[in-house]
Structure formats: structure tokens, C-alpha cells
Design a protein around this motif. Structure first.
Motif, PDB file in Angstrom:
ATOM      1  N   GLY A   1     -12.339  13.822 -28.895  1.00  0.00           N
ATOM      2  CA  GLY A   1     -13.079  13.802 -27.648  1.00  0.00           C
ATOM      3  C   GLY A   1     -14.374  14.556 -27.743  1.00  0.00           C
ATOM      4  O   GLY A   1     -14.974  14.653 -28.815  1.00  0.00           O
ATOM      5  N   LEU A   2     -14.780  15.103 -26.618  1.00  0.00           N
ATOM      6  CA  LEU A   2     -16.051  15.817 -26.531  1.00  0.00           C
ATOM      7  C   LEU A   2     -15.833  17.216 -25.955  1.00  0.00           C
ATOM      8  O   LEU A   2     -14.974  17.411 -25.086  1.00  0.00           O
ATOM      9  N   LEU A   3     -16.653  18.144 -26.458  1.00  0.00           N
ATOM     10  CA  LEU A   3     -16.620  19.518 -25.962  1.00  0.00           C
ATOM     11  C   LEU A   3     -17.685  19.724 -24.898  1.00  0.00           C
ATOM     12  O   LEU A   3     -18.711  19.060 -24.892  1.00  0.00           O
ATOM     13  N   HIS A   4     -17.405  20.638 -24.020  1.00  0.00           N
ATOM     14  CA  HIS A   4     -18.434  21.084 -23.084  1.00  0.00           C
ATOM     15  C   HIS A   4     -19.584  21.711 -23.870  1.00  0.00           C
ATOM     16  O   HIS A   4     -19.417  22.252 -24.955  1.00  0.00           O
ATOM     17  N   GLY A   5     -20.743  21.627 -23.290  1.00  0.00           N
ATOM     18  CA  GLY A   5     -21.871  22.270 -23.935  1.00  0.00           C
ATOM     19  C   GLY A   5     -23.126  21.428 -23.812  1.00  0.00           C
ATOM     20  O   GLY A   5     -23.095  20.293 -23.354  1.00  0.00           O
ATOM     21  N   GLN A   6     -24.182  21.979 -24.269  1.00  0.00           N
ATOM     22  CA  GLN A   6     -25.473  21.312 -24.104  1.00  0.00           C
ATOM     23  C   GLN A   6     -25.516  19.972 -24.811  1.00  0.00           C
ATOM     24  O   GLN A   6     -26.138  19.025 -24.346  1.00  0.00           O
ATOM     25  N   PHE A   7     -24.850  19.857 -25.952  1.00  0.00           N
ATOM     26  CA  PHE A   7     -24.956  18.646 -26.750  1.00  0.00           C
ATOM     27  C   PHE A   7     -23.668  17.828 -26.819  1.00  0.00           C
ATOM     28  O   PHE A   7     -23.619  16.847 -27.542  1.00  0.00           O
ATOM     29  N   TYR A   8     -22.649  18.202 -26.069  1.00  0.00           N
ATOM     30  CA  TYR A   8     -21.387  17.458 -26.022  1.00  0.00           C
ATOM     31  C   TYR A   8     -20.896  17.114 -27.428  1.00  0.00           C
ATOM     32  O   TYR A   8     -20.739  15.958 -27.790  1.00  0.00           O
ATOM     33  N   ARG A   9     -20.647  18.109 -28.223  1.00  0.00           N
ATOM     34  CA  ARG A   9     -20.207  17.889 -29.583  1.00  0.00           C
ATOM     35  C   ARG A   9     -18.817  17.264 -29.615  1.00  0.00           C
ATOM     36  O   ARG A   9     -17.961  17.587 -28.789  1.00  0.00           O
ATOM     37  N   PRO A  10     -18.588  16.366 -30.566  1.00  0.00           N
ATOM     38  CA  PRO A  10     -17.263  15.753 -30.670  1.00  0.00           C
ATOM     39  C   PRO A  10     -16.258  16.678 -31.351  1.00  0.00           C
ATOM     40  O   PRO A  10     -16.644  17.586 -32.084  1.00  0.00           O
ATOM     41  N   PHE A  11     -15.009  16.442 -31.089  1.00  0.00           N
ATOM     42  CA  PHE A  11     -13.951  17.138 -31.811  1.00  0.00           C
ATOM     43  C   PHE A  11     -12.886  16.150 -32.248  1.00  0.00           C
ATOM     44  O   PHE A  11     -12.718  15.080 -31.662  1.00  0.00           O
ATOM     45  N   ASP A  12     -12.202  16.507 -33.283  1.00  0.00           N
ATOM     46  CA  ASP A  12     -11.095  15.713 -33.836  1.00  0.00           C
ATOM     47  C   ASP A  12     -10.092  16.716 -34.377  1.00  0.00           C
ATOM     48  O   ASP A  12     -10.278  17.277 -35.453  1.00  0.00           O
ATOM     49  N   THR A  13      -9.069  16.981 -33.614  1.00  0.00           N
ATOM     50  CA  THR A  13      -8.182  18.113 -33.878  1.00  0.00           C
ATOM     51  C   THR A  13      -6.749  17.650 -34.086  1.00  0.00           C
ATOM     52  O   THR A  13      -6.279  16.734 -33.409  1.00  0.00           O
ATOM     53  N   TRP A  14      -6.072  18.327 -35.017  1.00  0.00           N
ATOM     54  CA  TRP A  14      -4.671  18.048 -35.303  1.00  0.00           C
ATOM     55  C   TRP A  14      -3.807  19.223 -34.896  1.00  0.00           C
ATOM     56  O   TRP A  14      -4.199  20.381 -35.010  1.00  0.00           O
ATOM     57  N   GLY A  15      -2.619  18.909 -34.431  1.00  0.00           N
ATOM     58  CA  GLY A  15      -1.625  19.929 -34.216  1.00  0.00           C
ATOM     59  C   GLY A  15      -0.978  20.328 -35.528  1.00  0.00           C
ATOM     60  O   GLY A  15      -1.247  19.740 -36.584  1.00  0.00           O
ATOM     61  N   GLN A  16      -0.112  21.322 -35.470  1.00  0.00           N
ATOM     62  CA  GLN A  16       0.512  21.829 -36.686  1.00  0.00           C
ATOM     63  C   GLN A  16       1.730  21.013 -37.101  1.00  0.00           C
ATOM     64  O   GLN A  16       2.223  21.177 -38.220  1.00  0.00           O
ATOM     65  N   GLY A  17       2.182  20.148 -36.234  1.00  0.00           N
ATOM     66  CA  GLY A  17       3.309  19.290 -36.576  1.00  0.00           C
ATOM     67  C   GLY A  17       4.628  19.804 -36.036  1.00  0.00           C
ATOM     68  O   GLY A  17       4.849  21.015 -35.936  1.00  0.00           O
ATOM     69  N   THR A  18       5.472  18.871 -35.699  1.00  0.00           N
ATOM     70  CA  THR A  18       6.815  19.210 -35.238  1.00  0.00           C
ATOM     71  C   THR A  18       7.811  18.294 -35.951  1.00  0.00           C
ATOM     72  O   THR A  18       7.589  17.080 -36.047  1.00  0.00           O
ATOM     73  N   LEU A  19       8.863  18.876 -36.456  1.00  0.00           N
ATOM     74  CA  LEU A  19       9.814  18.126 -37.261  1.00  0.00           C
ATOM     75  C   LEU A  19      10.811  17.384 -36.376  1.00  0.00           C
ATOM     76  O   LEU A  19      11.414  17.973 -35.468  1.00  0.00           O
ATOM     77  N   VAL A  20      10.960  16.117 -36.676  1.00  0.00           N
ATOM     78  CA  VAL A  20      11.987  15.291 -36.042  1.00  0.00           C
ATOM     79  C   VAL A  20      12.965  14.855 -37.129  1.00  0.00           C
ATOM     80  O   VAL A  20      12.556  14.256 -38.126  1.00  0.00           O
ATOM     81  N   THR A  21      14.220  15.163 -36.920  1.00  0.00           N
ATOM     82  CA  THR A  21      15.258  14.787 -37.869  1.00  0.00           C
ATOM     83  C   THR A  21      16.298  13.940 -37.148  1.00  0.00           C
ATOM     84  O   THR A  21      16.830  14.358 -36.118  1.00  0.00           O
ATOM     85  N   VAL A  22      16.544  12.757 -37.687  1.00  0.00           N
ATOM     86  CA  VAL A  22      17.519  11.856 -37.083  1.00  0.00           C
ATOM     87  C   VAL A  22      18.677  11.680 -38.065  1.00  0.00           C
ATOM     88  O   VAL A  22      18.486  11.227 -39.189  1.00  0.00           O
ATOM     89  N   SER A  23      19.846  12.029 -37.618  1.00  0.00           N
ATOM     90  CA  SER A  23      21.030  11.928 -38.475  1.00  0.00           C
ATOM     91  C   SER A  23      21.762  10.619 -38.216  1.00  0.00           C
ATOM     92  O   SER A  23      21.766  10.100 -37.098  1.00  0.00           O
ATOM     93  N   SER A  24      22.355  10.116 -39.264  1.00  0.00           N
ATOM     94  CA  SER A  24      23.079   8.830 -39.130  1.00  0.00           C
ATOM     95  C   SER A  24      24.517   9.036 -38.670  1.00  0.00           C
ATOM     96  O   SER A  24      25.019  10.130 -38.605  1.00  0.00           O
TER      97      SER A  24
END
Length: 122
Positions: A99-122
Motif C-alpha cells: 500500500g501507501l504510507l502517509h507523508g508528503q510523497f505517499y511512499r509505497p510499502f510491501d511488508t511481510w509478517g513473520q509467519g504463523t505455522l499451520v499443522t494439519v494432522s491426518s
């Protein structure tokens, strides 16, 4: 300047459900695109589902009919509801926001989270 806080991962049985949530905070003007990706040790990171601020969605073929992505634009939150889980869904799930950041020039951002583990057992 943008942080993503993920929650909701964990252990589920095959056929079960989990809901992942991701909240974006920081100097955000707008989140234009938000989505969930997943990665296993042997595979590259792949798109699971994404959603634009206008509501356009993209789903991986493996997610269609089982997963639902939604957003709360006012809270900069994106949620992934996962049903009919199977062991192949086991992975680390990452939230991504662009998206875009507040500010004079509306700089873009592209950010990742740290991840969350999903485990599905059979």
C-alpha cells in the motif's frame, strides 16, 4: 514503518478449520492489497489468497472452495478462514500487505509478517 501481526495458526485435524488474522499497523495511508502466502521447507512461497481494497480476490487452485479471505479496511486487517483442511495445507503462512504510507510523497510499502505455522494432522 509498517508492522504485520499474525495470529491464529496452530494444530488442526484433517477436515477441521482454522482462521488466520493479520493486522497492519504503522504510518499507513492505504492498504491496497493484502494476502496470505504459505511455504513449506521443500517449496517456494506461494500465494494462497489475496484481496484488494476494492474487494477483488485471487485464490490458489488449492484454496478455492475451502478458504475464504476477507478484509476490514477500517482496521487494516485481513482474515483467512480455512476449512476442510488436509495435511497438504501444513506450512508456514505469511501475511503480506502492500500500500501507501502517509507523508508528503505517499511512499509505497510491501511488508511481510513473520509467519504463523499451520499443522494439519491426518
Amino acid at each position: 514503518q509498517v508492522q504485520l501481526a499474525e495470529s491464529g495458526g496452530g494444530l488442526a485435524q484433517a477436515g477441521g478449520s482454522l482462521t488466520l488474522s493479520c493486522a497492519a499497523t504503522g504510518n499507513i495511508l492505504k492498504v491496497s492489497d493484502a494476502g496470505w502466502y504459505r511455504q513449506t521447507p521443500s517449496n517456494q512461497r506461494e500465494l494462497v489468497a489475496s484481496m484488494t481494497s476494492a474487494g477483488t480476490t485471487v485464490y490458489a487452485d488449492s484454496a478455492k472452495g475451502r478458504f475464504t479471505i476477507s478484509r476490514d479496511n477500517a482496521k487494516n486487517t485481513v482474515i483467512l478462514q480455512m476449512t476442510s483442511l488436509n495435511p497438504e495445507d501444513t506450512a508456514v503462512y505469511y501475511c503480506n500487505a502492500k500500500g501507501l504510507l502517509h507523508g508528503q510523497f505517499y511512499r509505497p510499502f510491501d511488508t511481510w509478517g513473520q509467519g504463523t505455522l499451520v499443522t494439519v494432522s491426518s
